[in-house]
Write a protein that holds these residues in place. Structure first.
Motif, PDB file in Angstrom:
ATOM      1  N   ASN A  21       0.825  -1.211   0.000  1.00 22.11           N
ATOM      2  CA  ASN A  21       0.000   0.000   0.000  1.00 22.11           C
ATOM      3  C   ASN A  21       0.860   1.264   0.000  1.00 22.11           C
ATOM      4  N   THR A  22       1.990   1.204   0.691  1.00 24.33           N
ATOM      5  CA  THR A  22       2.896   2.349   0.699  1.00 24.33           C
ATOM      6  C   THR A  22       3.448   2.599  -0.697  1.00 24.33           C
ATOM      7  N   ARG A  23       3.791   1.530  -1.417  1.00 29.41           N
ATOM      8  CA  ARG A  23       4.294   1.691  -2.785  1.00 29.41           C
ATOM      9  C   ARG A  23       3.208   2.261  -3.701  1.00 29.41           C
ATOM     10  N   VAL A  24       1.976   1.803  -3.547  1.00 26.71           N
ATOM     11  CA  VAL A  24       0.882   2.347  -4.356  1.00 26.71           C
ATOM     12  C   VAL A  24       0.686   3.825  -4.033  1.00 26.71           C
ATOM     13  N   SER A  25       0.738   4.159  -2.740  1.00 28.40           N
ATOM     14  CA  SER A  25       0.513   5.551  -2.336  1.00 28.40           C
ATOM     15  C   SER A  25       1.615   6.479  -2.844  1.00 28.40           C
ATOM     16  N   ASP A  26       2.803   5.932  -3.083  1.00 27.96           N
ATOM     17  CA  ASP A  26       3.877   6.742  -3.672  1.00 27.96           C
ATOM     18  C   ASP A  26       3.453   7.288  -5.043  1.00 27.96           C
TER      19      ASP A  26
END
Length: 143
Positions: A21-26
């Motif tokens: 999710n952190t990578r998507v939010s980037d």
């Protein structure tokens, strides 16, 4: 044994989900990620329910309405985990989450909150939490 297996799976997927999710939010933003993640999760849950579901939505009116906040909590969790990991990194952020989860879960068990069976508080739980907190501090120390 099956409870341990499911707990292990949950730990694995919570850690992976936070990083994913952190990578998507980037790329798309934190709130947008929360929306997309829950949309994809809803579709997956619907498919699994249609294939394997054995309960009934007809009794939803019998549920204490406060328990429906679990969905709201899910949104807060996805957002907060992604933000925490983006700021602190996966290992430190998840270590903090684990300690807080144990504190809250122990409180729920000790007082039998939300219809949970009351489980006697033992001082060893406090000692274990103390050592976990010390472990996080040691883990985070710069060498």
């Amino acid at each position: 044994m099956i409870g341990i297996l499911f707990s292990i799976l949950a730990g694995i997927f919570i850690s992976l989900q936070g990083v994913f999710n952190t990578r998507v939010s980037d790329k798309i933003g934190f709130l947008e990620t929360t929306t997309v993640v829950h949309g994809v999760g809803f579709i997956f849950a619907l498919i699994i329910t249609l294939i394997y579901g054995s309960g009934s939505f007809s009794k939803i009116g019998e549920i204490n309405k406060i328990y429906l906040l679990g969905g709201v909590f899910g949104v807060i969790i996805v957002f907060s985990v992604a933000k925490g990991i983006s700021i602190l990194g996966a290992s430190f952020s998840i270590a903090i989450m684990l300690v807080i989860q144990l504190i809250i879960a122990t409180t729920i068990d000790t007082f039998g909150l939300f219809g949970s069976p009351q489980i006697k508080f033992e001082y060893t739980k406090l000692v274990g939490l103390f050592f976990m907190i010390i472990g996080i501090i040691i883990f985070k120390l710069k060498g």
